[in-house]
Design a protein around this motif. Structure first.
Motif, PDB file in Angstrom:
ATOM      1  N   SER A 260     -15.651  77.905  38.382  1.00  0.00           N
ATOM      2  CA  SER A 260     -16.127  77.650  40.137  1.00  0.00           C
ATOM      3  C   SER A 260     -17.493  77.846  40.272  1.00  0.00           C
ATOM      4  N   ILE A 261     -18.309  78.716  39.326  1.00  0.00           N
ATOM      5  CA  ILE A 261     -19.624  78.919  39.484  1.00  0.00           C
ATOM      6  C   ILE A 261     -20.296  77.522  38.994  1.00  0.00           C
ATOM      7  N   LYS A 262     -19.972  77.230  38.015  1.00  0.00           N
ATOM      8  CA  LYS A 262     -20.475  75.865  37.413  1.00  0.00           C
ATOM      9  C   LYS A 262     -20.357  74.876  38.399  1.00  0.00           C
ATOM     10  N   ARG A 263     -19.276  74.554  38.965  1.00  0.00           N
ATOM     11  CA  ARG A 263     -18.996  73.638  39.873  1.00  0.00           C
ATOM     12  C   ARG A 263     -20.139  73.653  41.163  1.00  0.00           C
ATOM     13  N   LYS A 264     -20.199  74.980  41.611  1.00  0.00           N
ATOM     14  CA  LYS A 264     -21.113  75.113  43.025  1.00  0.00           C
ATOM     15  C   LYS A 264     -22.690  75.030  42.159  1.00  0.00           C
ATOM     16  N   ALA A 265     -22.976  75.368  41.097  1.00  0.00           N
ATOM     17  CA  ALA A 265     -24.223  75.109  40.626  1.00  0.00           C
ATOM     18  C   ALA A 265     -24.542  73.514  40.564  1.00  0.00           C
ATOM     19  N   VAL A 266     -23.613  72.741  40.351  1.00  0.00           N
ATOM     20  CA  VAL A 266     -23.821  71.257  40.005  1.00  0.00           C
ATOM     21  C   VAL A 266     -23.864  70.754  41.460  1.00  0.00           C
ATOM     22  N   GLU A 267     -22.879  71.226  42.301  1.00  0.00           N
ATOM     23  CA  GLU A 267     -23.078  70.570  43.883  1.00  0.00           C
ATOM     24  C   GLU A 267     -24.306  71.192  44.405  1.00  0.00           C
ATOM     25  N   LEU A 268     -24.708  72.241  44.235  1.00  0.00           N
ATOM     26  CA  LEU A 268     -26.074  72.665  44.821  1.00  0.00           C
ATOM     27  C   LEU A 268     -27.179  71.757  44.335  1.00  0.00           C
ATOM     28  N   VAL A 269     -27.427  71.582  42.949  1.00  0.00           N
ATOM     29  CA  VAL A 269     -28.369  70.627  42.706  1.00  0.00           C
ATOM     30  C   VAL A 269     -28.367  69.123  42.784  1.00  0.00           C
ATOM     31  N   GLN A 270     -27.126  68.669  42.915  1.00  0.00           N
ATOM     32  CA  GLN A 270     -26.987  67.285  43.437  1.00  0.00           C
ATOM     33  C   GLN A 270     -27.215  67.394  45.037  1.00  0.00           C
ATOM     34  N   ALA A 271     -26.943  68.319  45.934  1.00  0.00           N
ATOM     35  CA  ALA A 271     -27.340  67.952  47.307  1.00  0.00           C
ATOM     36  C   ALA A 271     -28.833  68.264  47.356  1.00  0.00           C
ATOM     37  N   ILE A 272     -29.569  69.296  46.655  1.00  0.00           N
ATOM     38  CA  ILE A 272     -31.177  69.243  46.699  1.00  0.00           C
ATOM     39  C   ILE A 272     -31.583  68.011  46.217  1.00  0.00           C
ATOM     40  N   GLN A 273     -31.054  67.272  44.849  1.00  0.00           N
ATOM     41  CA  GLN A 273     -31.647  66.119  44.694  1.00  0.00           C
ATOM     42  C   GLN A 273     -31.366  65.075  45.714  1.00  0.00           C
ATOM     43  N   GLN A 274     -30.245  64.868  46.125  1.00  0.00           N
ATOM     44  CA  GLN A 274     -29.776  63.638  47.037  1.00  0.00           C
ATOM     45  C   GLN A 274     -30.771  63.955  48.378  1.00  0.00           C
ATOM     46  N   ASP A 275     -30.368  65.028  48.931  1.00  0.00           N
ATOM     47  CA  ASP A 275     -30.941  65.184  50.444  1.00  0.00           C
ATOM     48  C   ASP A 275     -32.479  65.420  50.292  1.00  0.00           C
ATOM     49  N   LEU A 276     -33.204  66.206  49.479  1.00  0.00           N
ATOM     50  CA  LEU A 276     -34.523  66.262  49.279  1.00  0.00           C
ATOM     51  C   LEU A 276     -35.205  64.783  48.943  1.00  0.00           C
ATOM     52  N   SER A 277     -34.705  64.187  48.301  1.00  0.00           N
ATOM     53  CA  SER A 277     -35.233  62.871  47.667  1.00  0.00           C
ATOM     54  C   SER A 277     -35.028  62.128  48.736  1.00  0.00           C
ATOM     55  N   ARG A 278     -34.012  61.851  49.690  1.00  0.00           N
ATOM     56  CA  ARG A 278     -33.937  61.220  50.752  1.00  0.00           C
ATOM     57  C   ARG A 278     -35.072  61.401  51.919  1.00  0.00           C
ATOM     58  N   TYR A 279     -35.238  62.744  52.083  1.00  0.00           N
ATOM     59  CA  TYR A 279     -36.153  63.160  53.038  1.00  0.00           C
ATOM     60  C   TYR A 279     -37.750  62.785  52.642  1.00  0.00           C
ATOM     61  N   LEU A 280     -37.978  63.031  51.407  1.00  0.00           N
ATOM     62  CA  LEU A 280     -39.254  62.832  51.023  1.00  0.00           C
ATOM     63  C   LEU A 280     -39.531  61.130  50.908  1.00  0.00           C
ATOM     64  N   ALA A 281     -38.367  60.305  50.421  1.00  0.00           N
ATOM     65  CA  ALA A 281     -38.639  58.898  50.708  1.00  0.00           C
ATOM     66  C   ALA A 281     -38.791  58.349  51.901  1.00  0.00           C
ATOM     67  N   THR A 282     -37.998  59.032  52.979  1.00  0.00           N
ATOM     68  CA  THR A 282     -37.953  58.696  54.437  1.00  0.00           C
ATOM     69  C   THR A 282     -39.275  58.790  54.907  1.00  0.00           C
ATOM     70  N   ILE A 283     -39.797  59.983  54.828  1.00  0.00           N
ATOM     71  CA  ILE A 283     -40.871  60.448  55.598  1.00  0.00           C
ATOM     72  C   ILE A 283     -41.995  59.863  55.014  1.00  0.00           C
ATOM     73  N   THR A 284     -42.164  59.498  53.788  1.00  0.00           N
ATOM     74  CA  THR A 284     -43.159  58.796  53.135  1.00  0.00           C
ATOM     75  C   THR A 284     -43.266  57.185  53.544  1.00  0.00           C
ATOM     76  N   ILE A 285     -42.157  56.806  53.768  1.00  0.00           N
ATOM     77  CA  ILE A 285     -42.177  55.391  54.496  1.00  0.00           C
ATOM     78  C   ILE A 285     -42.435  55.341  55.874  1.00  0.00           C
ATOM     79  N   VAL A 286     -42.105  56.367  56.712  1.00  0.00           N
ATOM     80  CA  VAL A 286     -42.600  56.512  57.988  1.00  0.00           C
ATOM     81  C   VAL A 286     -44.014  56.732  58.101  1.00  0.00           C
ATOM     82  N   ASN A 287     -44.531  57.602  57.394  1.00  0.00           N
ATOM     83  CA  ASN A 287     -46.037  58.096  57.217  1.00  0.00           C
ATOM     84  C   ASN A 287     -46.872  56.848  57.099  1.00  0.00           C
ATOM     85  N   ILE A 288     -46.360  55.938  56.109  1.00  0.00           N
ATOM     86  CA  ILE A 288     -46.933  54.708  55.560  1.00  0.00           C
ATOM     87  C   ILE A 288     -46.956  53.824  56.903  1.00  0.00           C
ATOM     88  N   GLY A 289     -45.924  53.649  57.841  1.00  0.00           N
ATOM     89  CA  GLY A 289     -45.843  52.793  58.744  1.00  0.00           C
ATOM     90  C   GLY A 289     -46.734  53.342  59.744  1.00  0.00           C
TER      91      GLY A 289
END
Length: 352
Positions: free
Chosen positions: A182-211
């Motif tokens: 269960s700890i392994k599963r939570k660790a995987v879910e946490l890392v995946q959430a950080i990768q997906q959400d933070l990469s989405r945030y960085l990519a979106t805010i970069t495109i917005v600031n370029i605009g």
């Protein structure tokens, strides 16, 4: 041995002591931690593109080298194109100092003799001395800070290369050290959430600031400002630090208008135009692009940026919001903190 429950004052003292040690460590270890954070952000930005290329059958190592090379090529090309106009504007700073001194002397011409003598001393400073002092200070800053900036950038690129190539393998090997599934599963879910959400945030805010930078550049071009896209890029970069960055951009654009047109009214027109563009971006474009999930409380953001600006200067303000987004994701995923993560968000995003 029976469990000893600590009193509330003891727990508070331990918490404050831990926080103080952490702040001191972050301040002292700035030159070490900053490249690691930038490398993580670079890997998050480039990760989706690299994963898409891997699915096409291209080896991961080649993808990493090509994507990082393209990114750095674009950055260095932009810097080379903007170096000359930036130097020209920098050379105009002594004229700005002289104009401000003359305006002050006109306004305070009826002041006392002592005040008049101080202004006369300021007016007696020759333009050549200002240029010499400016050149000396610029040379000193370039000599002292350029090696540090380039060395940290080089280290960040190397770290990003290894993160993109070997980060997954290292994470899988680390999971083997955990015995509880269960700890392994939570660790995987946490890392995946950080990768997906933070990469989405960085990519979106970069495109917005370029605009935003493009919009500001065209607006300044229509107003007749010299090197409009230089200041558009400047505004787009500073917009990575919400609230504080746009305030600095507004003041700088006002000074640019005053230098070029020698008119305070025209400077206010330029500032007002930037405020309108920034309001459209901050109130409509960014919230719509990111959604309620990343709609953080403005007061929390401002205090957070002030703290990181105090710790790490301008670079701390640039990375402050992505770190806050990451903290929000971690607090949301770790159930031991309950719904404390909602404190970071605006009232509209709270669950009823």
């Amino acid at each position: 041995m029976p469990y000893k429950k600590f009193s509330t004052p003891t727990a508070l003292f331990a918490g404050f002591l831990t926080l103080a040690i952490l702040i001191c460590a972050l301040y002292v270890a700035k030159s070490l931690v900053l490249p690691i954070i930038f490398a993580a952000f670079i890997s998050l930005l480039c990760g989706p593109a690299i994963n898409a290329l891997v699915k096409l059958g291209i080896p991961r190592v080649i993808n990493v080298i090509v994507v990082l090379s393209l990114m750095m090529g674009v950055i260095f090309l932009a810097l080379s194109m903007l170096t000359e106009p930036a130097q020209q504007w920098w050379s105009k700073l002594p004229d700005l100092v002289k104009n401000i001194s003359q305006e002050i002397s006109k306004v305070t011409s009826d002041a006392s003799k002592e005040q008049g003598s101080i202004l006369e001393m300021a007016e007696d400073i020759s333009l050549g001395e200002m240029q010499t002092n400016t050149a000396l200070s610029l040379t000193k800053s370039v000599i002292t800070e350029t090696p540090t900036i380039f060395s940290q950038l080089f280290i960040a690129l190397l770290m990003a290369y290894f993160m993109l190539n070997y980060g997954r393998t290292l994470f899988r090997q680390s999971l083997k050290l955990l015995s509880n599934f269960s700890i392994k599963r939570k660790a995987v879910e946490l890392v995946q959430a950080i990768q997906q959400d933070l990469s989405r945030y960085l990519a979106t805010i970069t495109i917005v600031n370029i605009g935003l930078g493009i919009a500001v550049g065209f607006a300044l071009l229509a107003l007749g400002v010299e090197d409009p896209f230089l200041w558009g890029i400047f505004a787009g970069l500073l917009n990575f630090a919400p609230y504080l960055g746009p305030m600095i951009s507004m003041v700088c654009l006002g000074l640019v208008g005053f230098i070029q047109f020698d008119s305070s009214s025209y400077a206010f027109i330029i500032m007002g135009t930037f405020i309108v563009i920034n309001m459209i971006e901050s109130q409509f474009v960014t919230p719509t692009s990111l959604g309620k999930r990343f709609n953080l409380n403005p007061l929390i953001i401002f205090i957070w940026l002030v703290i990181w600006g105090w710790l790490w200067g301008a670079m701390g303000m640039f990375i402050g919001v992505p770190l806050l987004v990451c903290l929000n994701i971690i607090l949301e995923r770790l159930s031991m903190f309950g719904n404390f993560y909602q404190v970071l968000r605006t009232p509209e995003t709270k669950k009823e």
